[in-house]
Design a protein around this motif. Sequence first.
Motif, PDB file in Angstrom:
ATOM      1  N   PHE A 334       0.829  -1.206   0.000  1.00 32.83           N
ATOM      2  CA  PHE A 334       0.000   0.000   0.000  1.00 32.83           C
ATOM      3  C   PHE A 334       0.861   1.253   0.000  1.00 32.83           C
ATOM      4  O   PHE A 334       0.605   2.213  -0.738  1.00 32.83           O
ATOM      5  N   THR A 335       1.878   1.261   0.861  1.00 31.84           N
ATOM      6  CA  THR A 335       2.760   2.428   0.948  1.00 31.84           C
ATOM      7  C   THR A 335       3.472   2.661  -0.372  1.00 31.84           C
ATOM      8  O   THR A 335       3.568   3.800  -0.861  1.00 31.84           O
ATOM      9  N   ALA A 336       3.980   1.593  -0.978  1.00 32.04           N
ATOM     10  CA  ALA A 336       4.697   1.723  -2.243  1.00 32.04           C
ATOM     11  C   ALA A 336       3.791   2.253  -3.350  1.00 32.04           C
ATOM     12  O   ALA A 336       4.196   3.109  -4.144  1.00 32.04           O
ATOM     13  N   VAL A 337       2.565   1.767  -3.414  1.00 33.53           N
ATOM     14  CA  VAL A 337       1.624   2.239  -4.440  1.00 33.53           C
ATOM     15  C   VAL A 337       1.379   3.727  -4.296  1.00 33.53           C
ATOM     16  O   VAL A 337       1.424   4.494  -5.268  1.00 33.53           O
ATOM     17  N   ALA A 338       1.118   4.181  -3.073  1.00 30.09           N
ATOM     18  CA  ALA A 338       0.849   5.603  -2.859  1.00 30.09           C
ATOM     19  C   ALA A 338       2.071   6.456  -3.170  1.00 30.09           C
ATOM     20  O   ALA A 338       1.951   7.561  -3.723  1.00 30.09           O
ATOM     21  N   GLU A 339       3.259   5.974  -2.835  1.00 30.64           N
ATOM     22  CA  GLU A 339       4.480   6.732  -3.095  1.00 30.64           C
ATOM     23  C   GLU A 339       4.754   6.852  -4.590  1.00 30.64           C
ATOM     24  O   GLU A 339       5.159   7.912  -5.066  1.00 30.64           O
ATOM     25  N   VAL A 340       4.549   5.777  -5.323  1.00 25.00           N
ATOM     26  CA  VAL A 340       4.803   5.812  -6.761  1.00 25.00           C
ATOM     27  C   VAL A 340       3.757   6.654  -7.483  1.00 25.00           C
ATOM     28  O   VAL A 340       4.075   7.435  -8.382  1.00 25.00           O
ATOM     29  N   ALA A 341       2.481   6.517  -7.084  1.00 30.17           N
ATOM     30  CA  ALA A 341       1.392   7.188  -7.804  1.00 30.17           C
ATOM     31  C   ALA A 341       1.352   8.690  -7.548  1.00 30.17           C
ATOM     32  O   ALA A 341       0.993   9.463  -8.441  1.00 30.17           O
ATOM     33  N   GLY A 342       1.706   9.123  -6.331  1.00 33.61           N
ATOM     34  CA  GLY A 342       1.707  10.549  -6.042  1.00 33.61           C
ATOM     35  C   GLY A 342       0.363  11.084  -5.595  1.00 33.61           C
ATOM     36  O   GLY A 342      -0.650  10.371  -5.576  1.00 33.61           O
ATOM     37  N   PRO A 343       0.302  12.371  -5.244  1.00 34.69           N
ATOM     38  CA  PRO A 343      -0.888  12.945  -4.614  1.00 34.69           C
ATOM     39  C   PRO A 343      -2.095  13.104  -5.532  1.00 34.69           C
ATOM     40  O   PRO A 343      -3.212  13.236  -5.050  1.00 34.69           O
ATOM     41  N   TYR A 344      -1.882  13.113  -6.839  1.00 35.29           N
ATOM     42  CA  TYR A 344      -3.008  13.299  -7.755  1.00 35.29           C
ATOM     43  C   TYR A 344      -3.421  12.008  -8.463  1.00 35.29           C
ATOM     44  O   TYR A 344      -4.367  12.020  -9.256  1.00 35.29           O
ATOM     45  N   TRP A 345      -2.727  10.922  -8.175  1.00 34.58           N
ATOM     46  CA  TRP A 345      -3.114   9.622  -8.696  1.00 34.58           C
ATOM     47  C   TRP A 345      -3.219   8.580  -7.592  1.00 34.58           C
ATOM     48  O   TRP A 345      -3.634   7.442  -7.833  1.00 34.58           O
ATOM     49  N   GLY A 346      -2.843   8.953  -6.370  1.00 32.38           N
ATOM     50  CA  GLY A 346      -2.809   7.983  -5.276  1.00 32.38           C
ATOM     51  C   GLY A 346      -4.153   7.346  -4.982  1.00 32.38           C
ATOM     52  O   GLY A 346      -4.235   6.139  -4.735  1.00 32.38           O
ATOM     53  N   GLY A 347      -5.223   8.135  -4.983  1.00 30.07           N
ATOM     54  CA  GLY A 347      -6.544   7.587  -4.691  1.00 30.07           C
ATOM     55  C   GLY A 347      -6.956   6.540  -5.704  1.00 30.07           C
ATOM     56  O   GLY A 347      -7.426   5.456  -5.347  1.00 30.07           O
ATOM     57  N   ARG A 348      -6.771   6.862  -6.987  1.00 29.42           N
ATOM     58  CA  ARG A 348      -7.147   5.899  -8.021  1.00 29.42           C
ATOM     59  C   ARG A 348      -6.239   4.673  -8.003  1.00 29.42           C
ATOM     60  O   ARG A 348      -6.705   3.539  -8.178  1.00 29.42           O
ATOM     61  N   ALA A 349      -4.944   4.893  -7.796  1.00 27.60           N
ATOM     62  CA  ALA A 349      -4.013   3.760  -7.763  1.00 27.60           C
ATOM     63  C   ALA A 349      -4.315   2.835  -6.588  1.00 27.60           C
ATOM     64  O   ALA A 349      -4.304   1.607  -6.733  1.00 27.60           O
ATOM     65  N   LEU A 350      -4.594   3.415  -5.418  1.00 26.13           N
ATOM     66  CA  LEU A 350      -4.974   2.586  -4.278  1.00 26.13           C
ATOM     67  C   LEU A 350      -6.320   1.913  -4.524  1.00 26.13           C
ATOM     68  O   LEU A 350      -6.551   0.782  -4.081  1.00 26.13           O
ATOM     69  N   GLY A 351      -7.216   2.615  -5.235  1.00 25.93           N
ATOM     70  CA  GLY A 351      -8.490   2.004  -5.597  1.00 25.93           C
ATOM     71  C   GLY A 351      -8.303   0.811  -6.516  1.00 25.93           C
ATOM     72  O   GLY A 351      -8.932  -0.236  -6.347  1.00 25.93           O
ATOM     73  N   ILE A 352      -7.428   0.962  -7.503  1.00 26.48           N
ATOM     74  CA  ILE A 352      -7.128  -0.155  -8.417  1.00 26.48           C
ATOM     75  C   ILE A 352      -6.480  -1.298  -7.645  1.00 26.48           C
ATOM     76  O   ILE A 352      -6.813  -2.481  -7.840  1.00 26.48           O
ATOM     77  N   GLN A 353      -5.539  -0.956  -6.766  1.00 23.25           N
ATOM     78  CA  GLN A 353      -4.874  -1.964  -5.944  1.00 23.25           C
ATOM     79  C   GLN A 353      -5.891  -2.777  -5.162  1.00 23.25           C
ATOM     80  O   GLN A 353      -5.897  -4.016  -5.187  1.00 23.25           O
ATOM     81  N   ASN A 354      -6.768  -2.091  -4.447  1.00 28.80           N
ATOM     82  CA  ASN A 354      -7.737  -2.790  -3.619  1.00 28.80           C
ATOM     83  C   ASN A 354      -8.822  -3.478  -4.436  1.00 28.80           C
ATOM     84  O   ASN A 354      -9.333  -4.525  -4.040  1.00 28.80           O
ATOM     85  N   THR A 355      -9.187  -2.883  -5.584  1.00 29.34           N
ATOM     86  CA  THR A 355     -10.187  -3.537  -6.426  1.00 29.34           C
ATOM     87  C   THR A 355      -9.691  -4.902  -6.874  1.00 29.34           C
ATOM     88  O   THR A 355     -10.411  -5.911  -6.780  1.00 29.34           O
ATOM     89  N   ALA A 356      -8.462  -4.943  -7.350  1.00 30.53           N
ATOM     90  CA  ALA A 356      -7.895  -6.219  -7.785  1.00 30.53           C
ATOM     91  C   ALA A 356      -7.829  -7.213  -6.630  1.00 30.53           C
ATOM     92  O   ALA A 356      -8.142  -8.403  -6.789  1.00 30.53           O
ATOM     93  N   GLN A 357      -7.450  -6.724  -5.449  1.00 32.35           N
ATOM     94  CA  GLN A 357      -7.378  -7.610  -4.293  1.00 32.35           C
ATOM     95  C   GLN A 357      -8.757  -8.131  -3.900  1.00 32.35           C
ATOM     96  O   GLN A 357      -8.925  -9.319  -3.606  1.00 32.35           O
ATOM     97  N   PHE A 358      -9.740  -7.239  -3.907  1.00 29.56           N
ATOM     98  CA  PHE A 358     -11.065  -7.661  -3.464  1.00 29.56           C
ATOM     99  C   PHE A 358     -11.776  -8.535  -4.492  1.00 29.56           C
ATOM    100  O   PHE A 358     -12.634  -9.332  -4.137  1.00 29.56           O
ATOM    101  N   VAL A 359     -11.428  -8.391  -5.774  1.00 26.65           N
ATOM    102  CA  VAL A 359     -11.957  -9.333  -6.769  1.00 26.65           C
ATOM    103  C   VAL A 359     -11.496 -10.742  -6.415  1.00 26.65           C
ATOM    104  O   VAL A 359     -12.286 -11.701  -6.426  1.00 26.65           O
ATOM    105  N   ALA A 360     -10.209 -10.862  -6.102  1.00 26.47           N
ATOM    106  CA  ALA A 360      -9.684 -12.160  -5.691  1.00 26.47           C
ATOM    107  C   ALA A 360     -10.294 -12.610  -4.368  1.00 26.47           C
ATOM    108  O   ALA A 360     -10.684 -13.774  -4.202  1.00 26.47           O
ATOM    109  N   ALA A 361     -10.400 -11.664  -3.421  1.00 24.37           N
ATOM    110  CA  ALA A 361     -10.940 -12.016  -2.106  1.00 24.37           C
ATOM    111  C   ALA A 361     -12.400 -12.439  -2.186  1.00 24.37           C
ATOM    112  O   ALA A 361     -12.843 -13.328  -1.446  1.00 24.37           O
ATOM    113  N   ALA A 362     -13.164 -11.808  -3.082  1.00 30.20           N
ATOM    114  CA  ALA A 362     -14.575 -12.150  -3.209  1.00 30.20           C
ATOM    115  C   ALA A 362     -14.777 -13.587  -3.661  1.00 30.20           C
ATOM    116  O   ALA A 362     -15.792 -14.214  -3.339  1.00 30.20           O
TER     117      ALA A 362
END
Length: 406
Positions: A334-362
Amino acid sequence: MTSTATVTSGTSRRWTILALGVLAQAAQAVLVNGTAFLIPTLHEQSGMSLAQAGTLASAPVFGVVFGLVAWGAVADRHGERIVLAAGAAFAAVATAAAALAAAAGASPAVLAVLLAIAGAAASSANSASGRVVVGWFPPDRRGLAMGIRQMSIPLGVALAAMTIPVIARDHGIGWALALPATACAIAAAACAIGIADPPRPERADAEAQGLLANPYRGSTILQRIHAASVLLVVPQYVVWTYALVWLVTERGWAESAAGLVVTAAQFLGAASRVAVGIWSDRVGSRMRPLRIVTVAVVASMAALALAGFAAGPVAIVLYLVASVTTVSPNGLAFTAVAEVAGPYWGGRALGIQNTAQFVAAAGVGPVFGALIGTFGFAAAFAVAAVVPALAVPVVPGEHRENPGIE
């Protein structure tokens, strides 16, 4: 640009904001992950198969999948405070509706729809609470801060493990769902009052510095972190979803005693997330610790698959080890995703990160419920050891932090 006054204010408030981020994410975990603890009651009292009960318990996870990127985009555009407060409030209302429907004897389909809506609303915490932590803390404290934020998930699961199975058994599903509804309502009020959006460059300055550029172009770092995280979430959710059932049906434990063991495992897992966060700060890397932890996940799940051949205390120790290792990687990724994506892409990048995880988790609830029903727990745990093994070569090398993060 960020003023000195803003930075000074941020330094004095960051720990309070971190605590509120922990509260929001813990409330989300009580809802999204806590429904797994309804499975024994759904299976034993409602006559559902494990696959059916696992599917209903996974309904909030399915909902999360559809909310993450949208909430992340709102956070990128309008800030974290409104996302955290509004999302938790909507989740409280939808979960309360599910509780009332369950008390009135509504069908599983109705409950599933309401819980999915609640999960979609609660997913705001995933996209925004991580962003707000990364935004307020400097790089050399960010691993620690994100580890504390990530410990909120096992702490929320621990609260759910202590309470939801007993409430469901003694008072019914409706009263059990009142707990996550209340937790989300408290989080909504607290975030509305106490959260402040972190400082970031003005959009004009950010555009001039190239900080609005799509971080997915010209590099595969984010894609590889996402892929590894998806593979690592499978054993985590196998343990979270079916550990209580394993202890009750396979090991012969009472639900209350099994709930205490699961609770202890969650507290240990929470501590491990903080520990690996501190470790990443000290070595100045998120990816090196992530690769080592990934190997540990594979080993611990393989050991858990053999737990059926072990005596009682040994099996419980193996379960505790697997519980700790499987929850450890999330904060690093999570930390790495936010650091790479930056302040104007962090929300979407974390959203993509968690979406992919929750698809698998579901898919974990129904797929592994069917595996357990057909082949038993040992075989299911063995499959859950193979999946993270695929993540070992996927974890990328070192990443460059987006310079737009304070």
